[in-house]
Write a protein that holds these residues in place. Sequence first.
Motif, PDB file in Angstrom:
ATOM      1  N   VAL A 129      67.045  10.570  49.944  1.00  0.00           N
ATOM      2  CA  VAL A 129      68.097   9.552  49.965  1.00  0.00           C
ATOM      3  C   VAL A 129      68.301   9.036  51.385  1.00  0.00           C
ATOM      4  O   VAL A 129      68.420   7.823  51.604  1.00  0.00           O
ATOM      5  N   GLU A 130      68.310   9.933  52.360  1.00  0.00           N
ATOM      6  CA  GLU A 130      68.493   9.503  53.755  1.00  0.00           C
ATOM      7  C   GLU A 130      67.381   8.556  54.183  1.00  0.00           C
ATOM      8  O   GLU A 130      67.645   7.488  54.739  1.00  0.00           O
ATOM      9  N   LEU A 131      66.138   8.943  53.921  1.00  0.00           N
ATOM     10  CA  LEU A 131      65.014   8.092  54.308  1.00  0.00           C
ATOM     11  C   LEU A 131      65.072   6.750  53.579  1.00  0.00           C
ATOM     12  O   LEU A 131      64.824   5.704  54.182  1.00  0.00           O
ATOM     13  N   THR A 132      65.438   6.759  52.319  1.00  0.00           N
ATOM     14  CA  THR A 132      65.519   5.521  51.557  1.00  0.00           C
ATOM     15  C   THR A 132      66.598   4.600  52.120  1.00  0.00           C
ATOM     16  O   THR A 132      66.403   3.378  52.209  1.00  0.00           O
ATOM     17  N   MET A 133      67.722   5.154  52.516  1.00  0.00           N
ATOM     18  CA  MET A 133      68.772   4.332  53.136  1.00  0.00           C
ATOM     19  C   MET A 133      68.301   3.757  54.469  1.00  0.00           C
ATOM     20  O   MET A 133      68.577   2.600  54.783  1.00  0.00           O
ATOM     21  N   CYS A 134      67.574   4.554  55.236  1.00  0.00           N
ATOM     22  CA  CYS A 134      67.006   4.039  56.488  1.00  0.00           C
ATOM     23  C   CYS A 134      66.052   2.886  56.197  1.00  0.00           C
ATOM     24  O   CYS A 134      66.119   1.834  56.848  1.00  0.00           O
ATOM     25  N   LEU A 135      65.179   3.067  55.219  1.00  0.00           N
ATOM     26  CA  LEU A 135      64.217   2.016  54.868  1.00  0.00           C
ATOM     27  C   LEU A 135      64.927   0.731  54.463  1.00  0.00           C
ATOM     28  O   LEU A 135      64.538  -0.364  54.894  1.00  0.00           O
ATOM     29  N   GLY A 136      65.968   0.859  53.660  1.00  0.00           N
ATOM     30  CA  GLY A 136      66.724  -0.318  53.245  1.00  0.00           C
ATOM     31  C   GLY A 136      67.322  -1.059  54.428  1.00  0.00           C
ATOM     32  O   GLY A 136      67.286  -2.293  54.493  1.00  0.00           O
ATOM     33  N   SER A 137      67.851  -0.307  55.358  1.00  0.00           N
ATOM     34  CA  SER A 137      68.428  -0.908  56.558  1.00  0.00           C
ATOM     35  C   SER A 137      67.362  -1.660  57.351  1.00  0.00           C
ATOM     36  O   SER A 137      67.551  -2.811  57.734  1.00  0.00           O
ATOM     37  N   TRP A 138      66.246  -1.001  57.593  1.00  0.00           N
ATOM     38  CA  TRP A 138      65.195  -1.616  58.397  1.00  0.00           C
ATOM     39  C   TRP A 138      64.583  -2.832  57.720  1.00  0.00           C
ATOM     40  O   TRP A 138      64.282  -3.834  58.382  1.00  0.00           O
ATOM     41  N   ILE A 139      64.392  -2.761  56.410  1.00  0.00           N
ATOM     42  CA  ILE A 139      63.837  -3.915  55.702  1.00  0.00           C
ATOM     43  C   ILE A 139      64.798  -5.095  55.813  1.00  0.00           C
ATOM     44  O   ILE A 139      64.409  -6.194  56.212  1.00  0.00           O
ATOM     45  N   ALA A 140      66.053  -4.865  55.469  1.00  0.00           N
ATOM     46  CA  ALA A 140      67.031  -5.958  55.462  1.00  0.00           C
ATOM     47  C   ALA A 140      67.221  -6.563  56.843  1.00  0.00           C
ATOM     48  O   ALA A 140      67.130  -7.780  57.021  1.00  0.00           O
ATOM     49  N   PHE A 141      67.479  -5.742  57.823  1.00  0.00           N
ATOM     50  CA  PHE A 141      67.858  -6.269  59.119  1.00  0.00           C
ATOM     51  C   PHE A 141      66.659  -6.718  59.941  1.00  0.00           C
ATOM     52  O   PHE A 141      66.743  -7.680  60.705  1.00  0.00           O
ATOM     53  N   GLY A 142      65.517  -6.047  59.778  1.00  0.00           N
ATOM     54  CA  GLY A 142      64.299  -6.520  60.435  1.00  0.00           C
ATOM     55  C   GLY A 142      63.867  -7.873  59.903  1.00  0.00           C
ATOM     56  O   GLY A 142      63.431  -8.742  60.651  1.00  0.00           O
ATOM     57  N   ARG A 143      64.027  -8.053  58.602  1.00  0.00           N
ATOM     58  CA  ARG A 143      63.666  -9.353  58.015  1.00  0.00           C
ATOM     59  C   ARG A 143      64.657 -10.433  58.417  1.00  0.00           C
ATOM     60  O   ARG A 143      64.263 -11.576  58.664  1.00  0.00           O
ATOM     61  N   LEU A 144      65.924 -10.084  58.473  1.00  0.00           N
ATOM     62  CA  LEU A 144      66.912 -11.052  58.979  1.00  0.00           C
ATOM     63  C   LEU A 144      66.508 -11.509  60.377  1.00  0.00           C
ATOM     64  O   LEU A 144      66.462 -12.706  60.664  1.00  0.00           O
TER      65      LEU A 144
END
Length: 165
Positions: A129-144
Motif C-alpha cells: 500500500v505504501e509503495l502504491t501510494m508513492c507511485l500514485g503521487s509520482w505519476i500524478a505530480f510528475g505528469r502535471l
Amino acid sequence: MIIDVPTGKDPLTYVWGELVPGIGPAAAGFSAAVYAHSTLALREFEAARLTIARVNGCLFCLDYRTERDGERVDAGFFDEVSDWRTSTALEPRVRLAAEYAERFATEHHGLDEEFWGRFKAAYSDRELVELTMCLGSWIAFGRLNRVTGLDEVCSLPAHVPGASR
C-alpha cells in the motif's frame, strides 16, 4: 511552460501553492509526505521513483535524487533501474519495485496472479500500500509537471538541476 505565471512569481510556488489554493497545497502536502514518511529502503524507493520519472518523462524528476540521512543512490543506479529486466546489480526487492512501478504506470490491468505471487513473497501488505501510494503521487505530480512544462523551470530548495546525476 504553458501556464502563465505572473511576473516575479516562482513558477513552482505559484502553480502548486497559489493557482488552485483548495487543491495545490494539499497535493504538495501529499507529495512531501511520500518523502518524509516512507519506510521503504532507499534503493527500493528510488527504483520505483526513477522508473515513474522515466515513464512520465519529467525532467526534474529524472534529475532529482532522494537523500536520506546523507545517503543517495550511486551515479549508475538510474541505468541499472532502467534495465531492471536484465540487471544483475539490483537486489530482488529493488527489481520488483522497478517492475511494479513500470507495470503500474503502463499496464496496471495486466498485474496478474504470477506477478502478485512474486511481489507478495517479498513485500508485506503495508509495504504494498505504501509503495502504491508513492507511485500514485509520482505519476500524478510528475505528469502535471511534465505536461505543463513546469519540470523545465522548477527547482526545489537545495536542489541544483543536473548536480545529482
